[in-house]
Enzyme design. Sequence first.
Site, PDB file in Angstrom:
ATOM      1  N   ASP A  81       0.873  -1.172   0.000  1.00 25.16           N
ATOM      2  CA  ASP A  81       0.000   0.000   0.000  1.00 25.16           C
ATOM      3  C   ASP A  81       0.910   1.222   0.000  1.00 25.16           C
ATOM      4  O   ASP A  81       1.516   1.549   1.016  1.00 25.16           O
ATOM      5  CB  ASP A  81      -0.901  -0.028   1.252  1.00 25.16           C
ATOM      6  CG  ASP A  81      -1.728   1.242   1.401  1.00 25.16           C
ATOM      7  OD1 ASP A  81      -1.665   2.113   0.514  1.00 25.16           O
ATOM      8  OD2 ASP A  81      -2.437   1.360   2.427  1.00 25.16           O
ATOM      9  N   LYS A 127       2.824  11.335  -3.388  1.00 25.93           N
ATOM     10  CA  LYS A 127       1.785  10.635  -4.150  1.00 25.93           C
ATOM     11  C   LYS A 127       0.836  11.634  -4.826  1.00 25.93           C
ATOM     12  O   LYS A 127       0.268  11.342  -5.879  1.00 25.93           O
ATOM     13  CB  LYS A 127       1.009   9.726  -3.203  1.00 25.93           C
ATOM     14  CG  LYS A 127      -0.028   8.836  -3.872  1.00 25.93           C
ATOM     15  CD  LYS A 127      -0.612   7.877  -2.855  1.00 25.93           C
ATOM     16  CE  LYS A 127      -1.692   6.986  -3.422  1.00 25.93           C
ATOM     17  NZ  LYS A 127      -2.217   6.062  -2.398  1.00 25.93           N
ATOM     18  N   GLU A 183      -7.449   0.570  -4.223  1.00 27.08           N
ATOM     19  CA  GLU A 183      -7.390   0.497  -2.766  1.00 27.08           C
ATOM     20  C   GLU A 183      -8.700   0.037  -2.127  1.00 27.08           C
ATOM     21  O   GLU A 183      -8.685  -0.879  -1.291  1.00 27.08           O
ATOM     22  CB  GLU A 183      -6.922   1.840  -2.196  1.00 27.08           C
ATOM     23  CG  GLU A 183      -5.429   2.018  -2.415  1.00 27.08           C
ATOM     24  CD  GLU A 183      -4.931   3.463  -2.363  1.00 27.08           C
ATOM     25  OE1 GLU A 183      -5.718   4.331  -1.949  1.00 27.08           O
ATOM     26  OE2 GLU A 183      -3.782   3.707  -2.733  1.00 27.08           O
ATOM     27  N   ASP A 187     -13.094   5.279   1.606  1.00 23.48           N
ATOM     28  CA  ASP A 187     -11.640   5.308   1.813  1.00 23.48           C
ATOM     29  C   ASP A 187     -11.127   6.739   1.710  1.00 23.48           C
ATOM     30  O   ASP A 187     -10.988   7.284   0.619  1.00 23.48           O
ATOM     31  CB  ASP A 187     -10.977   4.408   0.749  1.00 23.48           C
ATOM     32  CG  ASP A 187      -9.448   4.369   0.889  1.00 23.48           C
ATOM     33  OD1 ASP A 187      -8.897   5.074   1.747  1.00 23.48           O
ATOM     34  OD2 ASP A 187      -8.827   3.615   0.121  1.00 23.48           O
TER      35      ASP A 187
END
Lengths: 218, 632
Positions: free
Chosen positions: B26, B88, B188, B210
Amino acid sequence: MATIDNTSRSQGTGASGSRPCWSCNEEVNLRSPFCHLCGVIQPPLPSDHFVRLGLPRNYDLSDDNLERQYFGFQRTYHPDRFAQKPPREQAISMEYAANINDAYNTLRNPLLRAEYMLRLQGIEVAGGDGDTVADPELLMEVMELNELIVGANTIDQMTSLRERINAEVAASEIALGVVFAENDFDRAANVALRLRYMTRLSEQAQQSAGSLPGNRKN
Amino acid sequence: MQLLDIHEPGETPRPHENELVAVGIDLGTTNSLVAISSQNRPEVVRGEDGETLLPSVVAYLGDGRMLIGTEARAKLAADPEVVVSSVKRLMGRGPEDVKSLAGHLPFELEPIHDGGMVRVKVGHRTLTPVEISSHILAALKARAEQALGHNVDQAVVTVPAYFDDAARTATKDAARLAGLQVLRLVNEPTAAALAYGLDNAAEGLYAIYDLGGGTFDISILKMQKGVFQVLATGGDATLGGDDFDHAIAEHFLAERAQKIGQTSLSIGDVKRALVTAQLAKESLSSQKKGNWVLDVGGQQSRHTLNVKVFEDLVGDLVERTIQVCANVLDDAKVSPADIKGVVLVGGSTRVPLVRRQVQKLFGKEPLANIDPDQVVALGAALQAEALTRGSDILLLDVTPLSLGIETMGSMVEKVIQRNTSIPVSKAQEFTTYQDGQSAMAVHVVQGEREMVESNRSLARFEFRGIPPMVAGAARIRVTFTVDADGLLTVSAREDTTGIEQVVEVKPSYGLTDDEMTNMLRDAMTHGREDMTWRLLTESKVEAERVAGAVRAALVADSDLLNEGEIYALNTALDAVAKAIEGDDREEVEKTSHELDDVSQDFAARRMDRGIETALKGADVTALEARISDDNP
């Protein structure tokens, strides 16, 4: 991407003969997606969506049955099952999986399913964007419902209108099951056109309902 | 050495060196994790510090060294210029995208003239987000190798479901730079659903909410008998807990400006203010209010923040996620009442306001019985195991954004609609609009809007060699294929001539093949510190393995040795242990070889004993069978 093909329902039904396995050159039966000698997956042949999901070519089909077949075929052909195989096998599995997805998405939608079955008979449903509707009665009905949607300004009005349109959708679907079972494709084309308009009205009504004040559920 | 690896009959041998183990990663905005699964039991790998989370923070020191994780984060207060975090958010982004990201960005970006991906200036280096991410991935890879005792070169890496093609490609490139083959990019929320679903034997419709550090995803899945079918997904790739931090930091800075007047702030000051804001946010998940000291511009200021003000600051951001959820429910054609459970994923779901709003929309208390920080990595590990060892699990995912082509008048003609199951392949026919037109520009875009400029431009190419025909006569068939990683390939074919062109979509803001080649070469030759560090890690792993085997043998068969021999072995073992603590690769290898030498005799004696035991009471057939088992 395999295109729709009226002539060859080869893979499941009428296919006979063999082709050489691309990997080991053994002659493999056309009906078999895997080589019986080396076990390697063979490129998909032209087929139709019903054959791809192992279903009879009927308009009436149950969602449960369709889903069971879909999951079953994806369990065999999905690229995740080929993650440790050479690139060519991965690419072939992707073709199968994409075809199976296409078949599932077409057949589970009553309108797309009807249009697809007609196309298998070489019939294109008229009335696409830009086409004129041949049936003036249908046109009048659609215009009337359209005005009602535009004019509805309470949730209650819209709800009863949506119920009326959805009943038309359901009735068309039932009628399609009957006329397809009788192989009456001309009538099927008419009913499919009606279903297309009613489906579009149903979507419009849903969108308009969303923009009415006080609709958000929080 | 292998002579020492004698297994007692019936004992399970340790995984062999060459055995295929793929890990689940992850790669998060704030933290990253690596997990390994065996027999459907995934576990997060802890680092040397005992922590499961590796902060996604890298420090590039003046002496060429690189710190990753907690150590890098510790540098943030004193030396923010050499530290980069939240990279990211820049994956697959061009300068125009970055401009539109609101707030002060804690990055110093290199000006770009020729398109391409943004570059970050950090310390004395200028790096792409792909390279920085690859350093984080390499640290996770090393962490897994340390735990397993052998090389790891395959991984399932998770990405936000709402990541576009450019960001997905960037992630895959980063893994490649780190020496990892990506078995699959998994969304994810889908990974989280897998971990949650298997752990709880869940069946029915579930929503996965999420909210991570920099991205928000919502997916609606149908789970039944090992099938995880995504019905619809949506999100915002530029909305996350980082934005909560920004809101608080801006609030503090505004207060400060009122008290002591405006001062100009450096990038380092902004980074420091964000750290303080993050601490405030985290503490307000359990406290009603708190006091914080902002230390920027060489001056300190004191600030009080209570939950009420915090919720006012972030209320609109949370509401945006709720609105996306409502739209995705519509897309999936389900109502909140149909949803059996809502699973919370991502550290930002610890914020009480988020939980309350989610509960209000879905009408049920959200589920958080798996650690929201770990659940994605656990799911990735499960999928990694499924892809390497085979499994009954089936993940059926969708493409989050529509894909289309620019047509006349800058309009978009959609070829693949959002929420279409992948893999998918769709073709559309286009034609020429001028007599004798010999080429056609193909502009591939991603997004939901009608006009080209409101969507993400993915690639442009020119289809050439169309034979002279009157306008509208040519049939150019453009095929879009999205693979199981969610990555797009476009091919075009002219039907009357059969001319075909296949274009792998290289995002406009991605890395070119040349750049990628150069980076790989850099990583091989010039990146000496990376290489040294990697070799050192490998030597340490090998030394650890040798020492472990000797220690185990000493426990089992020390009666084969006299005191002097035991002393010699222990001395050699201590030398290895000491070398492993240091950073001298030659010393690690030397002591490891010495230990190997010293233990040779012991190994031979153990072998003899092993054969004796095996012979005792065994008939010849059984023995032969065992020998052939041992020597495949």
